[in-house]
Write a protein that holds these residues in place. Structure first.
Motif, PDB file in Angstrom:
ATOM      1  N   LYS A 259       0.826  -1.202   0.000  1.00 33.26           N
ATOM      2  CA  LYS A 259       0.000   0.000   0.000  1.00 33.26           C
ATOM      3  C   LYS A 259       0.866   1.260   0.000  1.00 33.26           C
ATOM      4  O   LYS A 259       0.382   2.344  -0.269  1.00 33.26           O
ATOM      5  CB  LYS A 259      -0.962   0.011   1.187  1.00 33.26           C
ATOM      6  CG  LYS A 259      -0.330   0.022   2.561  1.00 33.26           C
ATOM      7  CD  LYS A 259      -1.425   0.021   3.609  1.00 33.26           C
ATOM      8  CE  LYS A 259      -0.832  -0.039   5.017  1.00 33.26           C
ATOM      9  NZ  LYS A 259      -0.313  -1.343   5.345  1.00 33.26           N
ATOM     10  N   TYR A 260       2.166   1.109   0.303  1.00 31.78           N
ATOM     11  CA  TYR A 260       3.071   2.242   0.242  1.00 31.78           C
ATOM     12  C   TYR A 260       4.040   2.096  -0.937  1.00 31.78           C
ATOM     13  O   TYR A 260       4.929   2.895  -1.113  1.00 31.78           O
ATOM     14  CB  TYR A 260       3.883   2.354   1.536  1.00 31.78           C
ATOM     15  CG  TYR A 260       3.048   2.175   2.768  1.00 31.78           C
ATOM     16  CD1 TYR A 260       1.969   3.014   3.012  1.00 31.78           C
ATOM     17  CD2 TYR A 260       3.287   1.145   3.663  1.00 31.78           C
ATOM     18  CE1 TYR A 260       1.171   2.847   4.126  1.00 31.78           C
ATOM     19  CE2 TYR A 260       2.495   0.971   4.785  1.00 31.78           C
ATOM     20  CZ  TYR A 260       1.445   1.831   5.009  1.00 31.78           C
ATOM     21  OH  TYR A 260       0.647   1.647   6.110  1.00 31.78           O
ATOM     22  N   ASP A 261       3.839   1.044  -1.718  1.00 33.06           N
ATOM     23  CA  ASP A 261       4.769   0.762  -2.805  1.00 33.06           C
ATOM     24  C   ASP A 261       4.021   0.798  -4.137  1.00 33.06           C
ATOM     25  O   ASP A 261       3.771   1.859  -4.683  1.00 33.06           O
ATOM     26  CB  ASP A 261       5.424  -0.606  -2.551  1.00 33.06           C
ATOM     27  CG  ASP A 261       6.520  -0.919  -3.552  1.00 33.06           C
ATOM     28  OD1 ASP A 261       6.802  -0.064  -4.394  1.00 33.06           O
ATOM     29  OD2 ASP A 261       7.074  -2.030  -3.478  1.00 33.06           O
ATOM     30  N   GLU A 262       3.586  -0.352  -4.636  1.00 34.45           N
ATOM     31  CA  GLU A 262       2.968  -0.381  -5.956  1.00 34.45           C
ATOM     32  C   GLU A 262       1.621   0.328  -5.969  1.00 34.45           C
ATOM     33  O   GLU A 262       1.166   0.801  -7.005  1.00 34.45           O
ATOM     34  CB  GLU A 262       2.797  -1.826  -6.440  1.00 34.45           C
ATOM     35  CG  GLU A 262       1.751  -2.618  -5.650  1.00 34.45           C
ATOM     36  CD  GLU A 262       1.627  -4.037  -6.151  1.00 34.45           C
ATOM     37  OE1 GLU A 262       0.527  -4.586  -6.031  1.00 34.45           O
ATOM     38  OE2 GLU A 262       2.612  -4.593  -6.651  1.00 34.45           O
ATOM     39  N   SER A 263       0.945   0.431  -4.824  1.00 36.35           N
ATOM     40  CA  SER A 263      -0.359   1.080  -4.773  1.00 36.35           C
ATOM     41  C   SER A 263      -0.256   2.507  -4.241  1.00 36.35           C
ATOM     42  O   SER A 263      -1.241   3.074  -3.809  1.00 36.35           O
ATOM     43  CB  SER A 263      -1.318   0.263  -3.892  1.00 36.35           C
ATOM     44  OG  SER A 263      -1.509  -1.007  -4.431  1.00 36.35           O
ATOM     45  N   ARG A 264       0.956   3.059  -4.267  1.00 30.61           N
ATOM     46  CA  ARG A 264       1.141   4.389  -3.705  1.00 30.61           C
ATOM     47  C   ARG A 264       0.260   5.410  -4.400  1.00 30.61           C
ATOM     48  O   ARG A 264      -0.149   6.408  -3.808  1.00 30.61           O
ATOM     49  CB  ARG A 264       2.620   4.791  -3.821  1.00 30.61           C
ATOM     50  CG  ARG A 264       2.932   6.144  -3.181  1.00 30.61           C
ATOM     51  CD  ARG A 264       4.413   6.461  -3.318  1.00 30.61           C
ATOM     52  NE  ARG A 264       5.211   5.538  -2.552  1.00 30.61           N
ATOM     53  CZ  ARG A 264       5.460   5.680  -1.267  1.00 30.61           C
ATOM     54  NH1 ARG A 264       4.957   6.690  -0.609  1.00 30.61           N
ATOM     55  NH2 ARG A 264       6.210   4.808  -0.639  1.00 30.61           N
ATOM     56  N   GLN A 265      -0.051   5.148  -5.690  1.00 24.45           N
ATOM     57  CA  GLN A 265      -0.757   6.161  -6.455  1.00 24.45           C
ATOM     58  C   GLN A 265      -2.068   6.577  -5.810  1.00 24.45           C
ATOM     59  O   GLN A 265      -2.388   7.734  -5.747  1.00 24.45           O
ATOM     60  CB  GLN A 265      -1.002   5.689  -7.898  1.00 24.45           C
ATOM     61  CG  GLN A 265      -1.951   4.481  -8.070  1.00 24.45           C
ATOM     62  CD  GLN A 265      -1.245   3.152  -7.894  1.00 24.45           C
ATOM     63  OE1 GLN A 265      -0.098   3.118  -7.473  1.00 24.45           O
ATOM     64  NE2 GLN A 265      -1.918   2.066  -8.200  1.00 24.45           N
ATOM     65  N   GLN A 266      -2.861   5.707  -5.310  1.00 27.25           N
ATOM     66  CA  GLN A 266      -4.133   6.012  -4.669  1.00 27.25           C
ATOM     67  C   GLN A 266      -4.806   4.688  -4.349  1.00 27.25           C
ATOM     68  O   GLN A 266      -4.599   3.725  -5.067  1.00 27.25           O
ATOM     69  CB  GLN A 266      -5.077   6.848  -5.574  1.00 27.25           C
ATOM     70  CG  GLN A 266      -4.591   8.227  -5.980  1.00 27.25           C
ATOM     71  CD  GLN A 266      -4.249   9.112  -4.801  1.00 27.25           C
ATOM     72  OE1 GLN A 266      -4.598   8.810  -3.667  1.00 27.25           O
ATOM     73  NE2 GLN A 266      -3.521  10.171  -5.049  1.00 27.25           N
ATOM     74  N   PRO A 267      -5.643   4.649  -3.345  1.00 31.13           N
ATOM     75  CA  PRO A 267      -6.001   5.743  -2.442  1.00 31.13           C
ATOM     76  C   PRO A 267      -5.194   5.788  -1.151  1.00 31.13           C
ATOM     77  O   PRO A 267      -5.406   6.686  -0.345  1.00 31.13           O
ATOM     78  CB  PRO A 267      -7.466   5.460  -2.137  1.00 31.13           C
ATOM     79  CG  PRO A 267      -7.598   3.984  -2.235  1.00 31.13           C
ATOM     80  CD  PRO A 267      -6.587   3.519  -3.259  1.00 31.13           C
ATOM     81  N   TYR A 268      -4.258   4.848  -0.951  1.00 28.09           N
ATOM     82  CA  TYR A 268      -3.574   4.752   0.338  1.00 28.09           C
ATOM     83  C   TYR A 268      -2.747   5.994   0.655  1.00 28.09           C
ATOM     84  O   TYR A 268      -2.771   6.497   1.778  1.00 28.09           O
ATOM     85  CB  TYR A 268      -2.720   3.489   0.375  1.00 28.09           C
ATOM     86  CG  TYR A 268      -3.525   2.279  -0.012  1.00 28.09           C
ATOM     87  CD1 TYR A 268      -4.461   1.735   0.867  1.00 28.09           C
ATOM     88  CD2 TYR A 268      -3.405   1.711  -1.273  1.00 28.09           C
ATOM     89  CE1 TYR A 268      -5.239   0.658   0.505  1.00 28.09           C
ATOM     90  CE2 TYR A 268      -4.181   0.626  -1.642  1.00 28.09           C
ATOM     91  CZ  TYR A 268      -5.092   0.104  -0.757  1.00 28.09           C
ATOM     92  OH  TYR A 268      -5.870  -0.957  -1.123  1.00 28.09           O
ATOM     93  N   ALA A 269      -2.020   6.485  -0.326  1.00 23.17           N
ATOM     94  CA  ALA A 269      -1.195   7.669  -0.087  1.00 23.17           C
ATOM     95  C   ALA A 269      -2.065   8.875   0.246  1.00 23.17           C
ATOM     96  O   ALA A 269      -1.702   9.696   1.086  1.00 23.17           O
ATOM     97  CB  ALA A 269      -0.333   7.955  -1.312  1.00 23.17           C
TER      98      ALA A 269
END
Length: 410
Positions: A259-269
């Motif tokens: 969630k802080y790597d490949e999915s950083r784009q959204q919505p986790y960041a």
């Protein structure tokens, strides 16, 4: 710890919290963990006199996921045991979230012809999918059988009776929809960062700019680890995160480094940034319930802000008594604006002490009680009927919601 002078005043602590919550001009947010979901209890099948959590806590969910992994076959059971050992060797809890994180790290590291923990890449994918589906199944129970006045609805009943200059924000690491269910039962307008009506899509700009979001009468809900109602869809060649019916595959459940790597784009960041922005507001108050501070990324964000923003305060309501070597206790000793409320002791102003055994006014009913003080090893207090000790129960989310309910009674 045993002297009256050293004790914390339970009545003052709860009165201060009550006063904070009653202020209309104060930025207030809540952070909910798994303990809030397991506070919803339903009759135990075959024994209506006893109850069980509607959604188990992380430990219970881990046992169910392990059983499902064992049902895949012996090699998967052995792999689970190996990953369990790896977690413990790295001083991590071997819970389902950390195991899922490790499975995803293994997928990123393993080659097509390699094996890790006795599994090929396709077998690791199968185990990872099994864990995801288990989580999605367990946290998506039938909500028709739950009590009508369950804790989340009591929380919503308090919300609907308050008037605020700033919107209430709810951050949660839970994947279930109990908070949505409770708020909608009380017809509270809710905004979760998704816009649209057919397939609501995530709109990050609405978290960054207040003019792009609904007004202060709309409660905000930020699901920081994903949700069973999210999924990815390909629309005209663009991958979008949308919200809909619960997804049995648990596609957007991300309690991991991803969630802080490949999915950083959204919505986790976007949600992490929103938590940071909230805490940086002057005089902000964050109430934490049902969360054990087991997410290092969130911990660093919260504690780092407290160090730099002395007027920001966090109340950490704890269900269990914390050991001296826990990270939360160590950090609370260093930050006077972190108030930890445990059953037997509290940490206030960087000092840990027992709760003063005082008479309890009515607003403390259900969240504080006086109990007979157990005798010590040397026999101290034995046979002394007057010896009392205070016990805080506000770390139980159900009790906390009763506390909120008392604020609007009458």
């Amino acid at each position: 710890m045993n002297s009256t002078q050293q004790a914390h005043d339970a009545q003052k602590t709860l009165a201060d919290l009550r006063d904070h919550l009653a202020r209309h001009d104060k930025p207030i947010a809540f952070f909910f963990g798994a303990g809030t979901s397991c506070a919803v209890r339903v009759p135990l099948p075959g024994n209506g006199d006893k109850t069980q959590p509607l959604i188990p806590a992380v430990a219970g969910l881990t046992k169910i996921a392990e059983k499902d992994a064992e049902d895949l076959g012996d090699k998967y059971s052995k792999a689970w045991s190996a990953i369990d050992t790896h977690c413990k060797d790295n001083k991590q809890d071997a819970n389902v979230e950390n195991i899922l994180s490790r499975l995803r790290m293994m997928l990123a590291a393993v080659g097509k012809s390699d094996t890790l923990s006795g599994l090929r890449k396709d077998e690791i994918e199968k185990l990872e999918e099994c864990v995801r589906k288990t989580i999605a199944r367990v946290v998506t129970p039938d909500l028709t059988d739950i009590p009508s006045n369950f804790p989340h609805r009591k929380f919503a009943q308090w919300l609907v009776k308050t008037s605020r200059q700033n919107p209430i924000e709810i951050f949660t690491v839970n994947y279930d929809v109990l908070i949505e269910h409770g708020l909608e039962a009380e017809r509270i307008p809710l905004f979760d960062g998704f816009v649209g009506s057919f397939w609501p899509f995530f709109h990050p700009d609405s978290l960054r700019r207040s003019e792009a979001a609904p007004g202060a009468s709309w409660t905000r809900l930020w699901k920081m680890h994903g949700s069973v109602t999210w999924r990815r869809v390909d629309q005209d060649g663009r991958l979008r995160v949308v919200r809909g019916a619960p997804d049995p595959a648990g596609e957007m459940i991300y309690p991991s480094f991803q969630k802080y790597d490949e999915s950083r784009q959204q919505p986790y960041a976007a949600f992490t940034d929103r938590l940071s922005r909230f805490l940086e507001q002057d005089d902000a108050l964050l109430i934490v319930a049902g969360f054990s501070f087991g997410d290092e990324h969130i911990n660093n964000l919260v504690f780092g802000t407290l160090e730099n923003r002395p007027r920001t305060h966090v109340y950490a309501l704890q269900f269990d008594e914390l050991s001296e070597d826990s990270d939360l206790v160590k950090r609370a000793y260093q930050r006077r604006n972190m108030i930890v409320i445990g059953p037997r002791t509290g940490i206030i102003g960087g000092r840990r002490a027992a709760w003063a055994p005082v008479e309890s006014p009515s607003f403390m009913d259900g969240v504080f009680e006086l109990t007979a003080n157990a005798p010590t090893d040397n026999g101290e207090n034995a046979g002394d009927a007057e010896a009392k000790e205070g016990v805080m129960k506000i770390g139980d989310f159900a009790s906390f919601c009763k506390f909120l309910e008392s604020m609007t009674a009458g």
